[in-house]
Design a protein around this motif. Structure first.
Motif, PDB file in Angstrom:
ATOM      1  N   VAL A 275      47.027  48.374  52.540  1.00  0.00           N
ATOM      2  CA  VAL A 275      48.485  48.460  52.572  1.00  0.00           C
ATOM      3  C   VAL A 275      48.949  48.047  53.951  1.00  0.00           C
ATOM      4  N   ASP A 276      49.912  47.151  53.983  1.00  0.00           N
ATOM      5  CA  ASP A 276      50.500  46.718  55.249  1.00  0.00           C
ATOM      6  C   ASP A 276      52.008  46.636  55.080  1.00  0.00           C
ATOM      7  N   GLN A 277      52.728  47.305  55.950  1.00  0.00           N
ATOM      8  CA  GLN A 277      54.195  47.340  55.864  1.00  0.00           C
ATOM      9  C   GLN A 277      54.653  47.754  54.459  1.00  0.00           C
ATOM     10  N   ASN A 278      53.995  48.787  53.926  1.00  0.00           N
ATOM     11  CA  ASN A 278      54.341  49.380  52.621  1.00  0.00           C
ATOM     12  C   ASN A 278      54.107  48.448  51.433  1.00  0.00           C
ATOM     13  N   THR A 279      53.381  47.366  51.654  1.00  0.00           N
ATOM     14  CA  THR A 279      53.075  46.427  50.570  1.00  0.00           C
ATOM     15  C   THR A 279      51.577  46.441  50.300  1.00  0.00           C
ATOM     16  N   LEU A 280      51.216  46.586  49.037  1.00  0.00           N
ATOM     17  CA  LEU A 280      49.807  46.543  48.661  1.00  0.00           C
ATOM     18  C   LEU A 280      49.312  45.106  48.668  1.00  0.00           C
ATOM     19  N   VAL A 281      48.195  44.890  49.332  1.00  0.00           N
ATOM     20  CA  VAL A 281      47.503  43.607  49.256  1.00  0.00           C
ATOM     21  C   VAL A 281      46.208  43.846  48.486  1.00  0.00           C
ATOM     22  N   MET A 282      46.102  43.189  47.354  1.00  0.00           N
ATOM     23  CA  MET A 282      44.915  43.307  46.509  1.00  0.00           C
ATOM     24  C   MET A 282      44.106  42.036  46.670  1.00  0.00           C
ATOM     25  N   ALA A 283      42.970  42.154  47.360  1.00  0.00           N
ATOM     26  CA  ALA A 283      42.157  40.988  47.699  1.00  0.00           C
ATOM     27  C   ALA A 283      40.982  40.900  46.728  1.00  0.00           C
ATOM     28  N   LEU A 284      41.040  39.929  45.837  1.00  0.00           N
ATOM     29  CA  LEU A 284      40.020  39.765  44.811  1.00  0.00           C
ATOM     30  C   LEU A 284      38.956  38.775  45.257  1.00  0.00           C
ATOM     31  N   SER A 285      37.812  38.882  44.635  1.00  0.00           N
ATOM     32  CA  SER A 285      36.701  37.985  44.934  1.00  0.00           C
ATOM     33  C   SER A 285      37.038  36.548  44.553  1.00  0.00           C
ATOM     34  N   GLY A 286      36.444  35.611  45.272  1.00  0.00           N
ATOM     35  CA  GLY A 286      36.627  34.206  44.943  1.00  0.00           C
ATOM     36  C   GLY A 286      35.768  33.738  43.783  1.00  0.00           C
ATOM     37  N   ASN A 287      34.786  34.528  43.373  1.00  0.00           N
ATOM     38  CA  ASN A 287      33.972  34.179  42.209  1.00  0.00           C
ATOM     39  C   ASN A 287      34.777  34.432  40.943  1.00  0.00           C
ATOM     40  N   PRO A 288      34.866  33.448  40.042  1.00  0.00           N
ATOM     41  CA  PRO A 288      35.760  33.591  38.886  1.00  0.00           C
ATOM     42  C   PRO A 288      35.495  34.830  38.041  1.00  0.00           C
ATOM     43  N   GLY A 289      34.232  35.102  37.710  1.00  0.00           N
ATOM     44  CA  GLY A 289      33.929  36.261  36.883  1.00  0.00           C
ATOM     45  C   GLY A 289      34.322  37.554  37.565  1.00  0.00           C
ATOM     46  N   ALA A 290      34.035  37.657  38.867  1.00  0.00           N
ATOM     47  CA  ALA A 290      34.384  38.856  39.622  1.00  0.00           C
ATOM     48  C   ALA A 290      35.898  38.981  39.783  1.00  0.00           C
ATOM     49  N   CYS A 291      36.570  37.865  39.948  1.00  0.00           N
ATOM     50  CA  CYS A 291      38.029  37.861  40.077  1.00  0.00           C
ATOM     51  C   CYS A 291      38.678  38.354  38.788  1.00  0.00           C
ATOM     52  N   PHE A 292      38.227  37.832  37.666  1.00  0.00           N
ATOM     53  CA  PHE A 292      38.727  38.227  36.350  1.00  0.00           C
ATOM     54  C   PHE A 292      38.521  39.724  36.121  1.00  0.00           C
ATOM     55  N   THR A 293      37.311  40.195  36.402  1.00  0.00           N
ATOM     56  CA  THR A 293      36.984  41.606  36.213  1.00  0.00           C
ATOM     57  C   THR A 293      37.802  42.491  37.140  1.00  0.00           C
ATOM     58  N   GLY A 294      37.895  42.100  38.405  1.00  0.00           N
ATOM     59  CA  GLY A 294      38.635  42.895  39.384  1.00  0.00           C
ATOM     60  C   GLY A 294      40.105  43.013  39.061  1.00  0.00           C
ATOM     61  N   PHE A 295      40.681  41.946  38.504  1.00  0.00           N
ATOM     62  CA  PHE A 295      42.101  42.020  38.148  1.00  0.00           C
ATOM     63  C   PHE A 295      42.334  43.132  37.136  1.00  0.00           C
ATOM     64  N   TYR A 296      41.528  43.158  36.087  1.00  0.00           N
ATOM     65  CA  TYR A 296      41.731  44.154  35.035  1.00  0.00           C
ATOM     66  C   TYR A 296      41.400  45.572  35.500  1.00  0.00           C
ATOM     67  N   LEU A 297      40.385  45.720  36.338  1.00  0.00           N
ATOM     68  CA  LEU A 297      39.990  47.060  36.766  1.00  0.00           C
ATOM     69  C   LEU A 297      40.939  47.647  37.803  1.00  0.00           C
ATOM     70  N   PHE A 298      41.511  46.806  38.663  1.00  0.00           N
ATOM     71  CA  PHE A 298      42.265  47.317  39.812  1.00  0.00           C
ATOM     72  C   PHE A 298      43.733  46.884  39.848  1.00  0.00           C
ATOM     73  N   THR A 299      44.002  45.611  39.598  1.00  0.00           N
ATOM     74  CA  THR A 299      45.356  45.099  39.803  1.00  0.00           C
ATOM     75  C   THR A 299      46.275  45.392  38.634  1.00  0.00           C
ATOM     76  N   GLU A 300      45.822  45.138  37.421  1.00  0.00           N
ATOM     77  CA  GLU A 300      46.680  45.324  36.253  1.00  0.00           C
ATOM     78  C   GLU A 300      47.215  46.747  36.142  1.00  0.00           C
ATOM     79  N   PRO A 301      46.395  47.795  36.354  1.00  0.00           N
ATOM     80  CA  PRO A 301      46.944  49.155  36.271  1.00  0.00           C
ATOM     81  C   PRO A 301      48.040  49.427  37.293  1.00  0.00           C
ATOM     82  N   VAL A 302      47.933  48.852  38.486  1.00  0.00           N
ATOM     83  CA  VAL A 302      48.970  49.042  39.505  1.00  0.00           C
ATOM     84  C   VAL A 302      50.267  48.369  39.063  1.00  0.00           C
TER      85      VAL A 302
END
Length: 407
Positions: free
Chosen positions: A290-317
């Motif tokens: 979190v920086d200046q009250n804004t969430l920064v969600m940094a996902l992996s550059g590997n496509p499979g990991a990026c896809f998985t990380g989005f659903y596990l962490f970003t989508e619920p937020v």
């Protein structure tokens, strides 16, 4: 510089994100724009519905006291079309031709269906009713809703049926939760733009379009999508610019421990580092800060990991900004095909599932489990977790599973 990190579990990372405060805002929008938006207040009936007695069929309205001794002749007093009314009362053995949904005269007790009547030759002002019916074929006023009744509860995702209901009460605007604003940064000097010619050592930016569409699919507004070379100052200036006007900034790539992984440096210098290492494969370097009250969600550059990380962490937020839970349905499933690899960390695999006749879910790996592969992203319908172990997981073991939305 080598970055020493303290890994946390998937559940701990999700808990940290769930504990972040989100600032929900509302806005009033046209009902024409409200499909799939989230209602922010209860919607209630402003009057009884229907607000007049309606005919259930095309036919003839008659008084209850004339409903006997068939067949017999009735005098036709007029015709009532949908949207019209009928002045006065029906007299003895009088009737009014009536259309489906039309206003029923106040003293009419039944509507005889058109199929149960016959014309009287050379007497257009008369009709012969052959038989009666057991039902009155009249929908009473207020039969579906009374004034003040709940139409749609706050927190409901509006759909065409719901919008039809609100429109039936003359509602032209609706109060909904404002969609979260999201900016996307994909990083990497190796990235080409769509339309470029292939080059040795370069790859096309495939994660950018994927994340952008996942953001929109999750009910958020993608305000900006930029692609940056590996440059720390360039990254810092864009993060500063984007966090000023967005609820969430998603980045892709640059979160590992290499010399050019500048997202890791930005996370280390942020106001609040939530996590930068997970006890998880793929995507162990997934980072959130979190920086200046804004969430920064940094996902992996590997496509499979990026896809998985989005659903596990970003989508619920993103769903929390509109007062909703994740659309990924969490279930327990049965592993129906062998998976022989052992893992020092938990592993979340891309899979497919089926719902069997016994009501249980069954899952299996969908093609490759490598984090850099993307050939199975189109056909993946679920994610499932293989717990860390020195022994391969047993066939038919129960596994934690997320059924993905829109699949």
């Amino acid at each position: 510089m080598l970055d020493r990190r303290n890994p946390i579990t998937l559940e701990e990372a999700q808990a940290k994100l769930a504990a972040l405060p989100v600032y929900r805002r509302t806005e009033e929008i046209s009902i024409d724009q409200a499909n799939h938006r989230i209602l922010a207040e209860d919607s209630r009936a402003t009057y009884d519905y229907p607000n007049f007695r309606r005919s259930g069929y095309d036919g003839y309205a008659i008084r209850s006291e004339d409903d006997h001794d068939y067949p017999k002749i009735f005098k036709v007093r007029g015709e009532i079309q949908a949207g019209a009314t009928f002045d006065g009362d029906l007299g003895e053995n009088e009737t009014a031709r009536i259309m489906t949904g039309a206003f029923v005269p106040d003293n009419a007790g039944k509507v005889i269906m058109l199929e149960q009547t016959r014309a009287v030759p050379d007497r257009p002002e008369q009709v012969k009713i052959m038989v009666t019916g057991k039902n009155d074929n009249i929908t009473p006023a207020g039969s579906e809703f009374k004034q003040g009744d709940l139409l749609i509860a706050a927190g409901t995702e509006l759909n065409p049926g719901g919008l039809s209901l609100l429109s039936a009460f003359g509602q032209s605007k609706v109060l909904v939760y404002r969609q979260p604003r999201v900016a996307l940064i994909t990083t990497g000097t190796e990235l080409l733009h769509q339309g470029d010619q292939p080059q040795p050592g370069k790859i096309f930016n495939s994660n950018g379009p994927m994340i952008a569409n996942l953001v929109k699919e999750s009910g958020a507004i993608l305000t900006e999508e930029i692609q940056l070379q590996d440059d720390y100052e360039l990254l810092k200036s864009n993060l500063k610019r984007l966090r000023a006007n967005n609820d969430v900034v998603i980045t892709d790539g640059g979160v590992s421990v290499g010399d050019f992984d500048y997202l890791a440096e930005a996370a280390r210098n942020s106001d609040e580092l939530l996590f930068n290492k997970l006890k998880l494969r793929p995507g162990s370097v997934t980072t959130a800060f979190v920086d200046q009250n804004t969430l920064v969600m940094a996902l992996s550059g590997n496509p499979g990991a990026c896809f998985t990380g989005f659903y596990l962490f970003t989508e619920p937020v993103l769903r929390r900004y509109v007062d909703q839970a994740s659309k990924s349905q969490k279930v327990t499933a049965i592993l129906e095909k062998p998976y022989h690899k052992t893992n020092g960390y938990d592993k979340v695999l891309r899979g497919t599932y089926r719902l069997a006749a016994d009501g249980r879910y069954y899952v299996q790996l969908n093609g490759s489990d490598r984090s850099g592969d993307l050939g199975n992203l189109q056909s993946t319908t679920c994610l499932f977790k293989i717990p860390h172990s020195h022994e391969p997981i047993a066939l038919n073991a129960e596994v934690e599973t997320w059924l993905l939305p829109f699949k």
